[in-house]
Design a protein around this motif. Structure first.
Motif, short mmCIF file in Angstrom:
data_model
loop_
_atom_site.label_atom_id
_atom_site.label_comp_id
_atom_site.label_asym_id
_atom_site.label_seq_id
_atom_site.Cartn_x
_atom_site.Cartn_y
_atom_site.Cartn_z
N CYS A 176 33.23 36.35 11.32
CA CYS A 176 33.19 35.16 12.18
C CYS A 176 33.30 33.89 11.35
O CYS A 176 34.06 32.97 11.68
CB CYS A 176 31.89 35.16 12.98
N GLY A 177 32.56 33.81 10.24
CA GLY A 177 32.63 32.63 9.38
C GLY A 177 34.01 32.43 8.77
O GLY A 177 34.51 31.30 8.70
N LEU A 178 34.64 33.53 8.35
CA LEU A 178 35.98 33.42 7.76
C LEU A 178 37.01 33.03 8.80
O LEU A 178 37.97 32.31 8.50
CB LEU A 178 36.34 34.74 7.09
N LEU A 179 36.85 33.49 10.04
CA LEU A 179 37.75 33.05 11.11
C LEU A 179 37.62 31.55 11.34
O LEU A 179 38.61 30.85 11.56
CB LEU A 179 37.45 33.80 12.41
N PHE A 180 36.40 31.06 11.30
CA PHE A 180 36.18 29.62 11.47
C PHE A 180 36.89 28.84 10.36
O PHE A 180 37.57 27.85 10.62
CB PHE A 180 34.69 29.31 11.45
N LEU A 181 36.76 29.30 9.10
CA LEU A 181 37.44 28.63 7.99
C LEU A 181 38.95 28.72 8.13
O LEU A 181 39.67 27.76 7.83
CB LEU A 181 36.99 29.26 6.67
N SER A 182 39.44 29.87 8.58
CA SER A 182 40.88 30.03 8.76
C SER A 182 41.42 29.06 9.81
O SER A 182 42.44 28.40 9.61
CB SER A 182 41.18 31.48 9.18
N ILE A 183 40.71 28.95 10.92
CA ILE A 183 41.13 28.03 11.98
C ILE A 183 41.02 26.58 11.51
O ILE A 183 41.83 25.72 11.89
CB ILE A 183 40.29 28.26 13.26
N ALA A 184 40.04 26.28 10.64
CA ALA A 184 39.88 24.92 10.12
C ALA A 184 41.02 24.54 9.19
O ALA A 184 41.21 23.35 8.89
CB ALA A 184 38.54 24.79 9.39
N CYS A 185 41.77 25.54 8.69
CA CYS A 185 42.94 25.25 7.85
C CYS A 185 44.16 24.92 8.69
O CYS A 185 44.82 23.91 8.48
CB CYS A 185 43.25 26.45 6.96
N TRP A 211 31.34 37.63 20.35
CA TRP A 211 31.08 36.34 19.70
C TRP A 211 31.83 36.20 18.38
O TRP A 211 32.07 35.08 17.91
CB TRP A 211 29.59 36.18 19.45
N ILE A 212 32.20 37.31 17.77
CA ILE A 212 32.86 37.25 16.46
C ILE A 212 34.12 36.40 16.53
O ILE A 212 34.39 35.58 15.65
CB ILE A 212 33.21 38.67 15.96
N PHE A 213 34.93 36.60 17.56
CA PHE A 213 36.15 35.81 17.72
C PHE A 213 35.99 34.67 18.72
O PHE A 213 36.68 33.65 18.63
CB PHE A 213 37.32 36.71 18.16
N ALA A 214 35.06 34.82 19.68
CA ALA A 214 34.92 33.81 20.73
C ALA A 214 34.34 32.51 20.21
O ALA A 214 34.76 31.41 20.62
CB ALA A 214 34.05 34.35 21.87
N ALA A 215 33.39 32.59 19.27
CA ALA A 215 32.76 31.37 18.76
C ALA A 215 33.75 30.48 18.01
O ALA A 215 33.83 29.27 18.28
CB ALA A 215 31.57 31.74 17.86
N PRO A 216 34.55 31.02 17.06
CA PRO A 216 35.54 30.14 16.40
C PRO A 216 36.56 29.57 17.38
O PRO A 216 36.96 28.40 17.25
CB PRO A 216 36.21 31.07 15.39
N ALA A 218 36.10 28.91 20.54
CA ALA A 218 35.44 27.89 21.35
C ALA A 218 35.35 26.57 20.59
O ALA A 218 35.57 25.49 21.16
CB ALA A 218 34.05 28.38 21.75
N ILE A 219 35.04 26.64 19.30
CA ILE A 219 34.96 25.42 18.49
C ILE A 219 36.33 24.75 18.41
O ILE A 219 36.45 23.53 18.49
CB ILE A 219 34.41 25.74 17.09
N TYR A 220 37.37 25.57 18.26
CA TYR A 220 38.72 25.00 18.23
C TYR A 220 39.05 24.32 19.55
O TYR A 220 39.64 23.23 19.57
CB TYR A 220 39.76 26.09 17.93
N VAL A 221 38.71 24.95 20.66
CA VAL A 221 39.00 24.37 21.98
C VAL A 221 38.30 23.02 22.13
O VAL A 221 38.87 22.05 22.65
CB VAL A 221 38.59 25.33 23.10
N ILE A 222 37.05 22.93 21.67
CA ILE A 222 36.32 21.66 21.75
C ILE A 222 37.05 20.59 20.94
O ILE A 222 37.23 19.45 21.39
CB ILE A 222 34.88 21.84 21.23
#
Length: 565
Positions: A176-185, A211-216, A218-222
């Motif tokens: 989940c954390g790495l997906l968040f970093l990937s999307i932040a790139c 939640w593993i994929f849904a949380a990152p 959701a942050i991107y959508v916001i």
């Protein structure tokens, strides 16, 4: 496993790791040497000048708004943070930027090797890894630091897949954390979120692990809802009709690059791979092979993950209206297609002959890939030379030049080859250079460049200083002035421009062309116009810190009267 077989497996494993390390060293050295002479260019200028595109109006930004503002519709907050950190620590030392890009490529290939090693073993993982290290058809990814966004997003995405394969709580959190970093790139992270979603949804505990994929996501959508205020868009629903063409072009570009079937050389476009008949045939065969493998059944779960990632990635490319065979997309596509292939043949008996054939294919594919990288480098080197020469002249003319002057879009500078991708005005350049450091050549470096580059510099300096001839009255005693008599049409001669300027007048009944040069070797210089018969003009140049004198070139006899004041 029998002790003998275990020992043999360990031997092959150590050999594969050693050969991979050697290939990485060779690749890193090659890429660093090949990219010498490059500098901040293209989209990197937005980071250097801290620009925000706000509804089509480009303006300097600051604070949290700058980091979160989209660039071409993308969320690139991590890339902006990395560039800001580099600017504040190493300034504009582009070698460090390029080294970081190369290191990210090596890390990505290492993660790829680990994934394929788990599926097929070390030697089979080594062969495609070596090809990725020399994948010149992905030149933009390998040598342009701005593609750190894509490479890091890919690395974090592969790391997320590796973490998910742990099948435990810690792996889920890490994924989940790495997906968040990937999307932040960049949005490539969303494609990996799709792949992870495919894996999670196929499990019976999918609701508990969504939640593993849904949380990152959701942050991107916001962020996306907030970023709409900047009036940028990366996806257009009207591009839905491009999906079939983009998917086929993207697959063909990847297969053609991996097999070395795409064209190279003079006249071949540098920013796309170009779809060819042989590459298309190979792509069709690859697609048929995958279809037959899926039809056979017992498809590995992770094949669906890689397939979900690459299809989501190519769909986003289609919806953005970008060409599917662009070189900037080849690296990601190649990594994911090779992962799909590894999962597709997983469990099959792979013979020594098959291994030799695969090695020969890679050996034959590397030379055209190397050639393509140098094809793609040429326009970037030219852009870097133009940028650094023009910026050197801005710095030389700083006390006089208008802050609105932009040498990169000056028609006269463009005429002599001085086009620059995303140029800066003098004012914006000075603000950025004062904050982060200069991009310009030193005058010593400039003197060592080609005549083309030095003519660009002369033209930019003439226009930055607004140097021109100004009509004036004939002096009362022109015969008291020195004369230059050796010039004639087709044969220009020069004389040094006096510090305070000069009064020029024709010495015959025909027009005389006047040119000016400073860093160039001479004729042709920068055209200043003509001296009409019986028409006199003054010529002045503001003083600056460069010791090199201006030279005035004329193609006819003229009176040369140094100005007293």
């Amino acid at each position: 496993m029998l002790p003998a077989l275990a020992g043999r497996a360990k031997k092959f494993d150590r050999l594969a790791w050693a050969l991979l390390a050697v290939a990485m060293c060779v690749s890193a050295t090659w890429l660093m040497l090949a990219g010498r002479g490059l500098t901040i260019s293209g989209d990197e200028v937005y980071y250097y000048a801290r620009f925000i595109d706000d509804g089509g109006a480009v303006r300097p930004g600051g604070g949290l708004e700058y980091f979160l503002a989209p660039h071409n519709g993308h969320l690139v907050v991590l890339g902006k943070l990395i560039y800001r950190g580099l600017f504040l620590t190493v300034g504009t030392d582009y070698t460090v930027f390029r080294a970081l890009e190369v290191a990210a490529v090596l890390a990505t290939v290492l993660l790829f090797f680990v994934l394929v090693r788990r599926r097929l073993g070390p030697i089979w993982a080594l062969i495609p890894s070596v090809l990725l290290l020399f994948l010149g058809f992905a030149a933009e990814t390998l040598v342009w630091p701005f593609n750190l966004h894509t490479v890091l997003a890919l690395a974090f995405g592969l790391g997320a897949v590796l973490s998910l394969e742990r099948e435990d709580r810690r792996g889920d959190l890490l994924a989940c954390g790495l997906l968040f970093l990937s999307i932040a790139c960049v949005e490539l992270g969303l494609a990996f979120a799709v792949g992870v979603a495919v894996s999670v949804i196929r499990r019976p505990d999918r609701a508990r692990r969504a939640w593993i994929f849904a949380a990152p996501i959701a942050i991107y959508v916001i962020w996306w809802l907030w970023a709409r205020r900047f009036g940028q868009t990366n996806f257009e629903l009207t591009n839905v009709h491009l999906i079939p063409t983009t998917l086929t072009d993207a697959l063909t570009a990847v297969i053609g690059s991996l097999l070395g079937l795409n064209p190279t050389g003079e006249g071949v476009p540098t920013y796309v791979t170009t779809v060819t008949g042989w590459a298309t045939a190979a792509a069709v065969l690859a697609a048929i092979g995958l279809g037959l493998r899926i039809r056979r059944g017992s498809v590995p779960r992770w094949l669906w993950v890689s397939l979900g990632v690459v299809l989501a990635y190519w769909l986003m490319i289609a919806m953005s209206g970008s060409p599917g065979d662009s070189v900037r997309y080849v690296f990601v596509g190649s990594v994911m297609v090779l992962l799909i292939a590894a999962d597709a043949v997983r469990g099959m008996r792979l013979t020594r002959v098959t291994l030799i054939v695969a090695g020969c294919v890679v050996a034959l594919a590397i030379p055209p890939n190397v050639a393509k990288l140098y094809d793609a480098l040429h326009p970037r080197v030219v852009d870097a030379e133009n940028t650094r020469a023009e910026d050197a002249m801005l710095e030389l003319a700083r006390p006089t030049v208008s802050p609105r002057y932009v040498p990169g879009i000056d028609p006269r500078v463009e005429t002599v080859g001085g086009h620059v991708n995303l140029p800066l005005s003098a004012g914006h350049y000075f603000r950025a250079s004062d904050e982060f450091g200069s991009l310009a050549y030193s005058l010593e470096e400039l003197r060592g460049k080609s005549e083309r580059v030095r003519l660009i510099a002369d033209t930019a300096l003439v226009d930055a200083l607004r140097i021109s001839t100004h009509p004036t009255d004939r002096p009362s005693e022109p015969e008291a002035c020195a004369t230059s008599r050796d010039g004639y049409p087709g044969h220009s001669v020069y004389f040094p421009l006096p510090r305070r300027g000069v009064l020029l007048g024709p010495h015959w009944k025909f027009p005389v062309n006047v040119e000016l040069s400073r860093f160039g070797d001479g004729d042709p210089g920068v055209e200043l116009g003509q001296l009409a018969p019986d028409r006199w003009a003054t010529l002045r140049a503001p003083s600056d810190s460069a010791p090199t004198r201006w030279r005035v070139w004329v193609d006819g006899p003229v009176y040369v009267c140094p100005l007293a004041r």
